[in-house]
Design a protein around this motif. Structure first.
Motif, PDB file in Angstrom:
ATOM      1  N   ALA A 196     -69.292 -26.203   4.160  1.00 20.50           N
ATOM      2  CA  ALA A 196     -67.923 -26.474   4.603  1.00 20.50           C
ATOM      3  C   ALA A 196     -67.404 -25.345   5.490  1.00 20.50           C
ATOM      4  O   ALA A 196     -66.798 -25.589   6.544  1.00 20.50           O
ATOM      5  CB  ALA A 196     -67.015 -26.664   3.391  1.00 20.50           C
ATOM      6  N   ALA A 197     -67.644 -24.104   5.071  1.00 23.88           N
ATOM      7  CA  ALA A 197     -67.205 -22.963   5.877  1.00 23.88           C
ATOM      8  C   ALA A 197     -67.961 -22.905   7.195  1.00 23.88           C
ATOM      9  O   ALA A 197     -67.407 -22.509   8.226  1.00 23.88           O
ATOM     10  CB  ALA A 197     -67.411 -21.672   5.090  1.00 23.88           C
ATOM     11  N   LYS A 199     -68.954 -25.403   9.006  1.00 23.03           N
ATOM     12  CA  LYS A 199     -68.327 -26.336   9.942  1.00 23.03           C
ATOM     13  C   LYS A 199     -67.017 -25.771  10.481  1.00 23.03           C
ATOM     14  O   LYS A 199     -66.688 -25.946  11.655  1.00 23.03           O
ATOM     15  CB  LYS A 199     -68.089 -27.684   9.253  1.00 23.03           C
ATOM     16  N   ARG A 200     -66.273 -25.080   9.622  1.00 23.21           N
ATOM     17  CA  ARG A 200     -65.018 -24.471  10.080  1.00 23.21           C
ATOM     18  C   ARG A 200     -65.290 -23.386  11.107  1.00 23.21           C
ATOM     19  O   ARG A 200     -64.568 -23.268  12.105  1.00 23.21           O
ATOM     20  CB  ARG A 200     -64.249 -23.902   8.885  1.00 23.21           C
ATOM     21  N   ALA A 203     -65.971 -24.898  14.449  1.00 22.56           N
ATOM     22  CA  ALA A 203     -64.737 -25.351  15.095  1.00 22.56           C
ATOM     23  C   ALA A 203     -63.944 -24.170  15.638  1.00 22.56           C
ATOM     24  O   ALA A 203     -63.378 -24.235  16.737  1.00 22.56           O
ATOM     25  CB  ALA A 203     -63.897 -26.148  14.096  1.00 22.56           C
ATOM     26  N   ILE A 204     -63.917 -23.076  14.879  1.00 26.83           N
ATOM     27  CA  ILE A 204     -63.214 -21.873  15.337  1.00 26.83           C
ATOM     28  C   ILE A 204     -63.892 -21.310  16.586  1.00 26.83           C
ATOM     29  O   ILE A 204     -63.225 -20.892  17.539  1.00 26.83           O
ATOM     30  CB  ILE A 204     -63.173 -20.819  14.212  1.00 26.83           C
TER      31      ILE A 204
END
Length: 246
Positions: A196-197, A199-200, A203-204
Motif C-alpha cells: 500500500a505504501a 503505491k502511495r 503516486a507521490i
C-alpha cells in the motif's frame, strides 16, 4: 584425531549474485544525484521559464559534464548499474529470478536502458558535439533549452513521447528502487515499505517529480524560440542525424 568439518565451497553463482546486488545498490546514489540535478532545471521553468531553466542546466553541468564527472559520476555508474542488472538476471536460476520481467522496476529499467536513454543521450549529447558543418559542435551555452524548444515545436508528438516516456519511466524506476534499497538496508530496524505504501510513493513520485518536470517542459514549449537563425540551422542539423526525427 578429529578434523574440522570443511566449509562447502561456494559456487561462482553464489559468489557473484550477492556481489552484483551490492554493485547495483552502490551505483544507484550516483545516478540519483545526477537525476536530482538534471531534473531541477525543467522543474524551475514553471517559475522562470526557459531562461531560468537554462541557467540552472548550465550550473548543473559543472557536476556531471566535466571530464571527470561525466565519466565517473554519470556514465560509469549508469553503465555499471545497467550491466550488473543484466548479468544478475542471466546468472540467476530460472526458477528464482531477481524479480519478474513484468515488475514495474524491471519494465521501467529496461525501457530506459534499451530505448529512452539511448535516444535522449544521442539526441542531446552525441549529435550536438559533431564538429562537422553545419553543426560545428554546439557549445554548452548554445545547447540549452532552446534546443529542446526547437524539437518540441518541430516534432511535437515524437518529442513529447520521448520526453514524457523518459521522465515517467525514470521517476517510477527511481521511486521503486529507493523502496527496494530502504527495505534491504533499513527494513528490519525501521519497518518495511508494504504494498500500500509502495503505491502511495509511486503516486507521490509522479505528482512531485514527473508532473512538475513535464509541466515545466510544457511551459517552455509555449514560448517563442529565442535564438539566432544560424543556431536554428545547427539545431536542425543535429536532429536530422537522428533516424527517429527524420
Amino acid at each position: 584425531m578429529s578434523s574440522d568439518p570443511q566449509v562447502p565451497k561456494r559456487s561462482f553463482r553464489q559468489t557473484a549474485l550477492p556481489a552484483l546486488t551490492k554493485i547495483i545498490h552502490g551505483s544507484a546514489p550516483f545516478i540519483g544525484t545526477f537525476l536530482l540535478i538534471h531534473l531541477t532545471a525543467p522543474m524551475l521553468a514553471n517559475l522562470g521559464g526557459s531562461s531560468l531553466a537554462s541557467q540552472t542546466l548550465l550550473l548543473g553541468r559543472e557536476y556531471y559534464q566535466t571530464n571527470f564527472g561525466e565519466k565517473y559520476l554519470l556514465l560509469g555508474p549508469l553503465a555499471i548499474h545497467s550491466l550488473s542488472g543484466i548479468v544478475k538476471r542471466v546468472l540467476s536460476p530460472l526458477k528464482a529470478p531477481p524479480r519478474p520481467w513484468t515488475s514495474l522496476l524491471s519494465l521501467t529499467g529496461y525501457a530506459n536502458m534499451i530505448f529512452f536513454l539511448p535516444i535522449h543521450f544521442m539526441t542531446h549529447r552525441v549529435f550536438p558535439t559533431n564538429p562537422a558543418a553545419p553543426i560545428h559542435a554546439l557549445g554548452p551555452a548554445e545547447l540549452d533549452f532552446e534546443y529542446v524548444k526547437y524539437g518540441l515545436a518541430t516534432w511535437p508528438w515524437r518529442s513529447w513521447f520521448f520526453y514524457g516516456g523518459l521522465v515517467v519511466c525514470v521517476v517510477l524506476h527511481t521511486v521503486d528502487g529507493q523502496r527496494l534499497l530502504f527495505n534491504t538496508y533499513f527494513g528490519e530496524t525501521l519497518g518495511r515499505v508494504n504494498t500500500a505504501a509502495r503505491k502511495r510513493f509511486r503516486a507521490i513520485g509522479i505528482g512531485l517529480l514527473a508532473l512538475p518536470v513535464l509541466s515545466g517542459i510544457f511551459m517552455m514549449s509555449k514560448e517563442p524560440l529565442m535564438t539566432f537563425p544560424s543556431t536554428v540551422e545547427r539545431f536542425q542539423a543535429c536532429f536530422a542525424q537522428a533516424p527517429w526525427y527524420r
